[in-house]
Design an enzyme around this catalytic site. Structure first.
Site, PDB file in Angstrom:
ATOM      1  CG  HIS A 191      -1.726  -1.138   1.488  1.00 44.06           C
ATOM      2  ND1 HIS A 191      -2.584  -1.631   0.529  1.00 44.06           N
ATOM      3  CD2 HIS A 191      -1.853  -1.946   2.560  1.00 44.06           C
ATOM      4  CE1 HIS A 191      -3.202  -2.697   1.027  1.00 44.06           C
ATOM      5  NE2 HIS A 191      -2.777  -2.906   2.244  1.00 44.06           N
ATOM      6  CE  LYS A 238      -1.828 -20.637   9.505  1.00 39.51           C
ATOM      7  NZ  LYS A 238      -2.295 -19.229   9.408  1.00 39.51           N
TER       8      LYS A 238
END
EC number: 6.3.4.4
Length: 418
Positions: free
Chosen positions: A32, A135
């Protein structure tokens, strides 16, 4: 109980009013650009609200964290004026870690896809997919592991390296050097780490706070609902708020969608309203459409209301922020994609299958351009009537009120409608 405001995809609005900005998923694959008081900051892992000196920012358990990237990002922005960020940042102890070798594996996988299928996914090669894969395979390592028994962490780190080397024999990792660096990072990170679930519970049930959740990627990059397989590796739609921060659904209040006044995409994948012509080039140039993370030019096209409506179906927007309206100021006419056709017949849904999405024909509505500079507009009545008509059409078609209209980079350029 406090309710949580959610931005999917996020933009910063008057962050000084937010006490607790939160990042829920993704990693340093998303970026961003935030402009405050004339200074331009680039954020990837840091929540955009870190700018607010009176707030505390949290990186949630759903984020995968590359520690060298986190501290490099913080240090770069500190040189631009972001002072004291380390004292305003909390990191969930349940967040998984991205290691340098994950990034190497990301590149190897892209090379392998190109060789086998003649195309790749177009990842940022920041190791995000491999880290989420670790994960899901239950062999990943978390922040709490790094800050625990370092001998145990070292053993598990070596096992993880061996796991990837067994799949990619060309992968070389200087394990001792990596562990030394990680031990140093651990001590810098330690003061920031908290139990994220307990922290959020206290925040939601303690003295009143304004809480803002920031999604790292756009809805069409969601691992379940996006343009699979050309997606990211996490849930960047509103469901990720619950899983990525440990917030109960009951506590989610407003959900604000953020859309440009046209459509962009970085990397490959279906893009029905893409304009491979002078219009696309104009949008790319005027909009400075370059990926913050990769530096790749963004592909540009007309606003696609099929996509925006689909994102609303998933997220349940209570309001929308429409940004970069000013980029359209110079166009003689502006088109908006309102429906998809397949074999001449309208289809009522957004296709899951990418082959079908590549084949759809877009039905457009055409609007006259307003041919007026809107960048100085600060309230609704400052906008030309033709721009107002464009905005109202979008609002009516989606069935969600547009609360903000952006006509420039800085927060002063955000027109609040209600």
């Amino acid at each position: 109980q406090r309710n949580v405001q959610t931005f999917i995809h996020c933009v910063i609005f008057q962050s000084c009013a937010i006490h607790l900005p939160l990042l829920l998923q993704g990693g340093n694959n998303a970026g961003h650009t935030v402009v405050v008081d004339g200074k331009e900051y680039d954020f990837h892992l840091l929540p955009s609200g870190i700018i607010n000196t009176k707030g505390i920012s949290l990186i949630g358990n759903g984020v995968v964290i590359h520690l060298p990237g986190l501290f490099e990002e913080g240090d770069k922005n500190e040189k631009k004026g972001l002072k004291g960020w380390e004292k305003r940042l909390i990191v969930s102890d349940r967040a998984h870690l991205v290691f340098d070798f994950h990034q190497v594996v990301d590149g190897l996988q892209e090379t392998e896809r190109q060789a086998q299928e003649g195309k790749n996914i177009g990842t940022t090669k920041k190791g995000i997919g491999p880290a989420y894969s670790s994960k899901a395979s239950r062999i990943g390592l978390r922040v709490c592991d790094l800050l625990g028994d370092f001998n145990d962490f070292s053993t598990r780190f070596k096992n993880l390296v061996h796991h990837y080397q067994s799949m990619y024999p060309s992968l070389t990792v200087d394990v001792d050097d990596q562990l030394k660096k990680l031990k140093d990072f651990a001590e810098r990170l330690r003061p920031m780490v908290r139990d994220g679930v307990y922290y959020m519970y206290e925040a939601l049930h303690g003295p009143p706070k304004k809480i803002l959740v920031e999604g790292a990627n756009a809805a069409l990059l969601d691992i379940d609902f996006g343009t699979y397989p050309f997606v990211t590796s996490s849930n960047c739609t509103v469901g990720g708020v619950c899983t990525g921060l440990g917030i109960p659904p009951l506590n989610i209040g407003d959900v604000f969608g953020v859309s440009k006044a046209y459509t962009t995409r970085v990397g490959i994948g279906a893009f029905p309203t893409e304009q491979l012509n002078a219009v696309g080039e104009l949008l790319q140039t005027r909009g400075h459409e370059v990926g913050v993370t990769t530096g790749r030019k963004r592909r540009c096209g007309w606003l696609d209301l099929v996509i925006l409506r689909y994102a609303h179906m998933i997220n349940g927007f209570t309001a929308i922020a429409l940004t970069k309206l000013d980029i359209l100021d110079v166009l003689d006419e502006i088109k908006v994609g309102v429906a998809y056709k397949l074999s001449g017949k309208r289809i009522p849904h957004f296709p899951a299958n990418m082959d079908i999405l590549h084949k759809v024909e877009v039905e457009y509505e055409t609007f006259p351009g307003w041919k007026t500079d809107t960048s100085a507009a600060r309230k609704w009545n400052d906008l030309p009537a033709k721009a107002q008509n464009y905005i109202r059409f979008i609002e009516n078609h989606i069935g969600v009120p547009i609360k903000w209209v952006g006509v420039g980079k800085s927060r002063e350029c955000m027109i609040q409608m209600f």
